[in-house]
Design a protein around this motif. Structure first.
Motif, PDB file in Angstrom:
ATOM      1  N   VAL A   1       1.129  -1.503  -0.346  1.00 21.13           N
ATOM      2  CA  VAL A   1      -0.120  -0.327   0.060  1.00 21.13           C
ATOM      3  C   VAL A   1       0.855   1.134   0.141  1.00 21.13           C
ATOM      4  N   GLY A   2       1.987   1.312   0.758  1.00 23.42           N
ATOM      5  CA  GLY A   2       2.512   2.612   0.564  1.00 23.42           C
ATOM      6  C   GLY A   2       3.578   2.181  -0.128  1.00 23.42           C
ATOM      7  N   VAL A   3       3.930   1.100  -0.816  1.00 22.30           N
ATOM      8  CA  VAL A   3       4.566   1.800  -2.339  1.00 22.30           C
ATOM      9  C   VAL A   3       3.679   2.076  -3.189  1.00 22.30           C
ATOM     10  N   ALA A   4       3.037   1.822  -3.346  1.00 23.00           N
ATOM     11  CA  ALA A   4       1.678   1.606  -4.576  1.00 23.00           C
ATOM     12  C   ALA A   4       1.196   3.394  -4.635  1.00 23.00           C
ATOM     13  N   GLY A   5       0.827   3.856  -3.085  1.00 19.67           N
ATOM     14  CA  GLY A   5       0.457   5.341  -2.592  1.00 19.67           C
ATOM     15  C   GLY A   5       1.662   6.277  -2.947  1.00 19.67           C
TER      16      GLY A   5
ATOM     17  N   LEU B   1      -3.647  16.815  -5.682  1.00 22.53           N
ATOM     18  CA  LEU B   1      -3.922  16.372  -6.127  1.00 22.53           C
ATOM     19  C   LEU B   1      -2.839  14.699  -4.806  1.00 22.53           C
ATOM     20  N   GLY B   2      -1.931  15.051  -5.469  1.00 23.24           N
ATOM     21  CA  GLY B   2      -0.039  13.868  -5.662  1.00 23.24           C
ATOM     22  C   GLY B   2       0.063  13.717  -3.805  1.00 23.24           C
ATOM     23  N   ILE B   3      -0.129  15.308  -2.912  1.00 22.66           N
ATOM     24  CA  ILE B   3      -0.395  14.537  -2.297  1.00 22.66           C
ATOM     25  C   ILE B   3      -0.880  14.423  -1.293  1.00 22.66           C
ATOM     26  N   ALA B   4      -2.347  14.619  -2.126  1.00 17.20           N
ATOM     27  CA  ALA B   4      -3.760  14.094  -0.822  1.00 17.20           C
ATOM     28  C   ALA B   4      -3.904  12.324  -1.309  1.00 17.20           C
ATOM     29  N   VAL B   5      -3.109  12.013  -3.037  1.00 23.25           N
ATOM     30  CA  VAL B   5      -2.671  10.201  -2.661  1.00 23.25           C
ATOM     31  C   VAL B   5      -2.213   9.855  -1.609  1.00 23.25           C
ATOM     32  N   ILE B   6      -0.914  10.452  -1.683  1.00 21.20           N
ATOM     33  CA  ILE B   6      -0.070   9.527  -0.480  1.00 21.20           C
ATOM     34  C   ILE B   6      -0.125   9.903   1.022  1.00 21.20           C
ATOM     35  N   ALA B   7      -0.776  10.968   1.246  1.00 23.31           N
ATOM     36  CA  ALA B   7      -1.337  11.360   2.501  1.00 23.31           C
ATOM     37  C   ALA B   7      -2.742  10.194   2.228  1.00 23.31           C
ATOM     38  N   VAL B   8      -3.344   9.630   1.503  1.00 24.21           N
ATOM     39  CA  VAL B   8      -3.916   8.626   1.885  1.00 24.21           C
ATOM     40  C   VAL B   8      -3.860   7.823   2.133  1.00 24.21           C
ATOM     41  N   ALA B   9      -2.109   7.647   1.745  1.00 17.54           N
ATOM     42  CA  ALA B   9      -1.896   6.039   1.513  1.00 17.54           C
ATOM     43  C   ALA B   9      -1.616   6.135   3.264  1.00 17.54           C
TER      44      ALA B   9
ATOM     45  N   VAL C   1      -2.852   6.857   5.808  1.00 21.63           N
ATOM     46  CA  VAL C   1      -3.618   6.420   6.532  1.00 21.63           C
ATOM     47  C   VAL C   1      -3.826   5.443   6.361  1.00 21.63           C
ATOM     48  N   ALA C   2      -4.420   4.866   4.881  1.00 16.85           N
ATOM     49  CA  ALA C   2      -4.126   3.143   4.705  1.00 16.85           C
ATOM     50  C   ALA C   2      -2.783   2.143   5.437  1.00 16.85           C
ATOM     51  N   ILE C   3      -1.756   2.701   5.759  1.00 21.92           N
ATOM     52  CA  ILE C   3      -0.952   1.929   6.060  1.00 21.92           C
ATOM     53  C   ILE C   3      -1.228   1.163   8.014  1.00 21.92           C
ATOM     54  N   MET C   4      -1.746   3.575   8.455  1.00 21.12           N
ATOM     55  CA  MET C   4      -2.136   2.858   9.767  1.00 21.12           C
ATOM     56  C   MET C   4      -3.321   1.897  10.340  1.00 21.12           C
ATOM     57  N   VAL C   5      -4.179   2.347   9.266  1.00 23.68           N
ATOM     58  CA  VAL C   5      -5.134   1.304   8.991  1.00 23.68           C
ATOM     59  C   VAL C   5      -4.468  -0.660   9.005  1.00 23.68           C
ATOM     60  N   VAL C   6      -4.211  -1.024   8.214  1.00 28.03           N
ATOM     61  CA  VAL C   6      -3.373  -2.303   7.817  1.00 28.03           C
ATOM     62  C   VAL C   6      -2.792  -2.266   8.941  1.00 28.03           C
ATOM     63  N   SER C   7      -1.627  -1.615  10.128  1.00 26.99           N
ATOM     64  CA  SER C   7      -0.641  -2.282  11.246  1.00 26.99           C
ATOM     65  C   SER C   7      -1.940  -1.999  12.604  1.00 26.99           C
ATOM     66  N   LEU C   8      -2.968  -1.484  12.377  1.00 26.81           N
ATOM     67  CA  LEU C   8      -4.158  -1.671  13.608  1.00 26.81           C
ATOM     68  C   LEU C   8      -4.629  -2.902  13.493  1.00 26.81           C
ATOM     69  N   LEU C   9      -4.901  -3.364  12.554  1.00 30.72           N
ATOM     70  CA  LEU C   9      -5.814  -4.437  12.011  1.00 30.72           C
ATOM     71  C   LEU C   9      -5.212  -5.873  12.069  1.00 30.72           C
ATOM     72  N   GLY C  10      -3.897  -5.600  11.640  1.00 28.69           N
ATOM     73  CA  GLY C  10      -2.307  -6.610  12.256  1.00 28.69           C
ATOM     74  C   GLY C  10      -2.167  -6.545  13.671  1.00 28.69           C
ATOM     75  N   ALA C  11      -2.377  -5.368  13.974  1.00 29.68           N
ATOM     76  CA  ALA C  11      -2.297  -5.346  15.653  1.00 29.68           C
ATOM     77  C   ALA C  11      -3.664  -5.805  16.403  1.00 29.68           C
ATOM     78  N   THR C  12      -4.442  -6.003  16.354  1.00 29.99           N
ATOM     79  CA  THR C  12      -5.906  -6.216  16.716  1.00 29.99           C
ATOM     80  C   THR C  12      -5.615  -8.373  16.816  1.00 29.99           C
TER      81      THR C  12
END
Length: 284
Positions: free
Chosen positions: A205-209, A224-232, A234-245
């Motif tokens: 997710v991080g590399v693609a973003g 728009l490019g900055i927004a895409v990186i920001a979304v990436a 956030v997505a990394i954080m979500v993945v990390s939180l799901l993994g921890a859970t």
């Protein structure tokens, strides 16, 4: 490949539990926020009072070491407490109940003394390992890495033991080590599988973003490019939180399996296959 397949089955089983109790992800979220608050509460006042500048000018002092020890203790206390809350709620679900966030917090708070003791032990271990990394060169980094790995293996079931059996931290560590030897030896395939899957997912997710964001910015659409990186991010954080859970749910399920209790949603044969004991040399 067979072991990895079983680990993937465990990830899916953990995901089923999380689907039933989506609110379990709140515990890692609050834990992360708590760690950030603790870090800021130590770092920001030191910056504005000139404490850190004084350290840079005059070197380390007794006051600095006291501050570091307190910081590690508070940080680990936050982490262990909310991990305990997560495991408490997961145990209720695995035994057929329907936990709430309050049930998890109540389960952790009822063992706050043991949690504080274990946090102090973990903080001490963490500080020692960090000093080895920073001050003992390459050899120290190797020793710290191996020591951290061994510590994580030995203490894998400490939190479930604390919240279920109500014992002290030293006894919980010994109990965790005993269950490890008794049930599945040194091969924590399922836990490594969860870490691998979510680590690779977060990396992808991080590399693609970042790549997509850079390409968009290079085309002249900077916002728009900055927004895409920001979304990436956030997505990394979500993945990390799901993994921890999922990791917390998994530790609760393995504890249930290890002590012979009901595992509710989890399939006992899948758990048994994912944690393969060391083969006796007599059979080789």
């Amino acid at each position: 490949m067979g072991r990895f397949a079983r680990s993937w089955e465990l990830v899916k089983l953990c995901w089923q539990v999380l689907q039933q109790d989506k609110e379990l992800v709140v515990f890692p979220i609050v834990s992360t926020i708590g760690v950030l608050i603790v870090t800021a509460s130590f770092a920001v006042p030191g910056f504005f009072t000139g404490f850190w500048q004084g350290i840079a000018d005059n070197g380390a002092s007794v006051g600095l070491w006291v501050l570091i020890v307190v910081f590690y203790l508070v940080q680990y206390l936050v982490i262990v407490f909310f991990n305990s809350a997560l495991v408490s709620a997961a145990i209720i679900r695995l035994e057929g109940g329907d936990p709430t966030l309050g049930d998890g917090l109540s389960g952790a708070w009822s063992h706050i003394g043991a949690i504080l003791g274990y946090a102090a032990i973990s903080a001490t271990v963490g500080l020692v390992l960090q000093l080895l990394r920073e001050r003992a060169g390459f050899a120290g980094a190797i020793v710290a890495a191996l020591g951290g790995m061994a510590w994580n293996i030995v203490t894998f079931l400490v939190i479930p033991v604390l919240v279920v059996e109500g014992v002290g931290p030293i006894t919980a560590i010994k109990r965790s080590a005993g269950l490890l030897k008794k049930t599945w030896g040194e091969q924590i395939i399922g836990s490594a599988g969860i870490g691998l899957v979510f680590g690779l997912l977060g990396l992808a997710v991080g590399v693609a973003g970042v790549v997509l964001g850079v390409l968009i910015m290079s085309a002249g659409i900077v916002a728009l490019g900055i927004a895409v990186i920001a979304v990436a991010v956030v997505a990394i954080m979500v993945v990390s939180l799901l993994g921890a859970t999922l990791h917390g749910i998994y530790s609760a399920a393995v504890y249930e399996y290890a002590v012979g209790g009901a595992t509710g949603t989890f399939d006992r044969e899948t758990l048994a296959g994912a944690f393969r004991p060391k083969t006796s040399r007599r059979g080789l």
